[in-house]
Design an enzyme around this catalytic site. Structure first.
Site, short mmCIF file in Angstrom:
data_model
loop_
_atom_site.label_atom_id
_atom_site.label_comp_id
_atom_site.label_asym_id
_atom_site.label_seq_id
_atom_site.Cartn_x
_atom_site.Cartn_y
_atom_site.Cartn_z
N ASN A 204 0.83 -1.21 0.00
CA ASN A 204 0.00 0.00 0.00
C ASN A 204 0.86 1.25 0.00
O ASN A 204 2.09 1.18 -0.11
CB ASN A 204 -0.97 -0.02 1.19
CG ASN A 204 -0.24 -0.01 2.53
OD1 ASN A 204 0.94 0.36 2.64
ND2 ASN A 204 -0.93 -0.42 3.58
N GLN A 249 -9.20 -5.66 -13.71
CA GLN A 249 -8.10 -4.87 -13.14
C GLN A 249 -8.60 -3.78 -12.20
O GLN A 249 -7.92 -3.41 -11.24
CB GLN A 249 -7.26 -4.27 -14.27
CG GLN A 249 -6.44 -5.30 -15.01
CD GLN A 249 -5.50 -6.06 -14.08
OE1 GLN A 249 -4.62 -5.50 -13.44
NE2 GLN A 249 -5.70 -7.38 -14.00
N HIS A 252 -8.69 -4.21 -8.24
CA HIS A 252 -7.51 -4.11 -7.39
C HIS A 252 -7.73 -3.14 -6.24
O HIS A 252 -7.31 -3.39 -5.11
CB HIS A 252 -6.29 -3.65 -8.21
CG HIS A 252 -5.52 -4.78 -8.81
ND1 HIS A 252 -4.71 -5.61 -8.08
CD2 HIS A 252 -5.42 -5.20 -10.10
CE1 HIS A 252 -4.15 -6.50 -8.88
NE2 HIS A 252 -4.56 -6.28 -10.11
N GLU A 319 1.28 0.29 -16.58
CA GLU A 319 1.90 -0.87 -15.95
C GLU A 319 1.59 -2.13 -16.75
O GLU A 319 2.48 -2.90 -17.09
CB GLU A 319 1.37 -1.02 -14.52
CG GLU A 319 1.89 -2.24 -13.79
CD GLU A 319 1.21 -2.45 -12.46
OE1 GLU A 319 1.68 -3.33 -11.70
OE2 GLU A 319 0.20 -1.77 -12.16
N HIS A 320 0.31 -2.34 -17.03
CA HIS A 320 -0.14 -3.47 -17.84
C HIS A 320 -0.71 -2.93 -19.14
O HIS A 320 -1.55 -2.03 -19.12
CB HIS A 320 -1.25 -4.26 -17.14
CG HIS A 320 -0.93 -4.66 -15.74
ND1 HIS A 320 -1.45 -4.01 -14.64
CD2 HIS A 320 -0.15 -5.66 -15.26
CE1 HIS A 320 -1.01 -4.58 -13.54
NE2 HIS A 320 -0.21 -5.59 -13.88
N ASP A 353 -0.38 -11.85 -13.94
CA ASP A 353 -0.47 -11.60 -12.50
C ASP A 353 -0.27 -12.87 -11.70
O ASP A 353 0.23 -12.83 -10.57
CB ASP A 353 -1.85 -11.02 -12.16
CG ASP A 353 -1.94 -9.52 -12.43
OD1 ASP A 353 -0.90 -8.89 -12.67
OD2 ASP A 353 -3.07 -9.00 -12.36
N HIS A 412 45.25 12.75 -8.38
CA HIS A 412 44.96 11.71 -9.36
C HIS A 412 46.13 11.59 -10.35
O HIS A 412 46.58 10.49 -10.69
CB HIS A 412 43.69 12.06 -10.15
CG HIS A 412 42.42 11.70 -9.44
ND1 HIS A 412 42.09 12.21 -8.21
CD2 HIS A 412 41.40 10.87 -9.80
CE1 HIS A 412 40.91 11.73 -7.85
NE2 HIS A 412 40.48 10.90 -8.80
#
Length: 435
Positions: A204, A249, A252, A319-320, A353, A412
């Site tokens: 979450n 979806q 969710h 995302e998908h 998924d 250096h």
């Protein structure tokens, strides 16, 4: 034509960062200072659980006994698919040895992290698949110690199927603790756990914020917001399947965006009609989540043609991303910004998924513009090395000395000077940055 919104979302999925950040910071500070006792206090407050914190072999066996054989078989099937796909991904990483100039060898090695913390959500739904996705890939990557962490339910503990899946996939420890306190325990190495080198897995807004704050002290897979999904569909698509996939979806969570992008008005209108009807057929919790997600975050966008559809999708960077359209090879070649791509009606986001093998821990909130999802690569560091003969490093030393002096970094430069003087005595070198 410009994009036409037949349904425009009144809201956008964003965390209330200021309030959430303060809450999470306070919890992390208290747990880092107070250690095990502070973590247990928060677990009692938020998880309302006082059972074992680290599950014993007996606890795991008892949980496994509660998982029906049919579900065990399904978990094993899904885990095997994820494992074999992860092994194929790992094959794309190889150690490299390359002669940059004669006598100077450089290379790369892929080294897995030593300890991983895998967060497995267990709030409104029991995310068995998240245990499979996170633990299996860590195991394939070669992580030495894997801790799976999941919130226990009051009086019950972690759902048995999550315990079974985490153990089957190779978790070395299972921590019964949720939220920020679980993330903190893995990060700080509480309860005898090794300190995590990397934290992975969805959660979450509080889990996501904890990972954001801790990033730098520990690696993370990504900062994830609410899950989101987009469907690209043309006139060949089945409107009923499109609608069912959107609803699937949306369940969710109340703030999970779902979008339809199409060049067919009839399909768009049919979907607008069907989605609310399908939502009302869901069980109560799922229905409430999907109803709010569709009302507040759902969109239906009408485009002129497939090129405009693809451009729209890339702007959203979902995302998908599902394509239910003709000429799937064209879409595979054209699309650039997505977490995971599902080509054709024969596949769907739910397959990815749960069981098809690709990972479901994916970038959200447009972060697919710059990163992919969880894979074996996320658990591995690509490091470099070099080795040289004295002659092979000669030209490099000269260039290093002059570039260093040009930058004003005399220390250096002198590390190159001393080697040239030692390895090539009597030879004069022009090591100044001036002409």
């Amino acid at each position: 034509m410009a994009r036409e919104y037949l349904k425009k979302a009144p809201k956008h999925a964003r965390t209330d960062a200021s309030e959430t950040r303060k809450i999470v910071m306070d919890i992390l500070d208290e747990i880092e200072t107070g250690g095990d006792a502070a973590a247990l206090a928060y677990a009692k407050k938020f998880d309302q659980y006082d059972g074992p914190t680290i599950l014993s072999a007996e606890d795991i066996a008892a949980a496994a006994d509660l998982v029906p054989q049919k579900l065990r078989d399904d978990i094993a099937f899904a885990a095997d698919n994820v494992r074999r796909f992860a092994e194929a991904q790992k094959e794309t990483l190889r150690d490299v040895e390359y002669e940059v100039v004669p006598g100077l060898m450089a290379g790369q090695k892929a080294i897995p992290c030593r300890a991983a913390g895998c967060y497995v959500p267990g709030g409104r739904y029991s995310h068995v698949a998240s245990a499979i996705m996170t633990v299996t890939t860590a195991k394939v990557a070669g992580v030495q110690t894997i801790t799976a962490c999941s919130p226990p339910r009051p009086g019950e503990g972690i759902p048995p199927a999550i315990v079974y899946a985490a153990h089957l996939c190779g978790a070395d420890n299972i921590l019964a603790m949720g939220g920020v306190q679980g993330v903190a325990s893995m990060t700080f190495g509480l309860f005898g756990l090794p300190k995590a080198d990397i934290l992975v897995g969805p959660g979450n807004q509080f889990v996501a914020e904890a990972k954001r704050i801790l990033f730098g002290r520990v690696g993370i897979d990504m900062v994830a917001g609410p899950t989101d999904s987009l469907i690209l569909a043309d006139k060949s698509a089945d409107a009923e399947i499109v609608a069912v996939d959107l609803v699937g979806q949306a369940e969710h969570g109340y703030n999970s965006p779902v979008w339809l992008v199409t060049d067919d008005r009839a399909l768009a209108e049919a979907t607008l009609t069907r989605v609310p009807e399908l939502i009302e057929e869901l069980p109560e919790l799922n229905r409430d989540n999907a109803r709010a997600a569709w009302r507040d975050y759902g969109e239906v966008i009408l485009c002129a043609d497939r090129e405009e559809m693809a451009a729209c999708s890339d702007d959203y960077a979902p995302e998908h991303l599902t394509v239910q359209a003709e000429d799937l090879d064209w879409w595979l070649s054209r699309l650039q910004c997505y977490g995971s791509l599902f080509l054709g009606e024969e596949t769907t986001v739910a397959y990815g998924d749960k069981a098809s093998g690709t990972n479901h821990v994916l970038p959200t909130s447009q972060s697919a513009k710059y990163t992919g999802g969880l894979s074996v690569h996320k658990y591995m560091k690509i490091v470099t090395w070099q080795r040289a003969t004295r002659d092979g490093a000669k030209r490099v030393a000269e260039a290093t000395a002059r570039i260093s002096r040009l930058e004003g970094m005399e220390g250096h430069a002198r590390t190159a000077d001393i080697r040239l003087a030692k390895y090539f005595p009597g030879e004069n070198f022009d090591l100044s940055a001036a002409e």
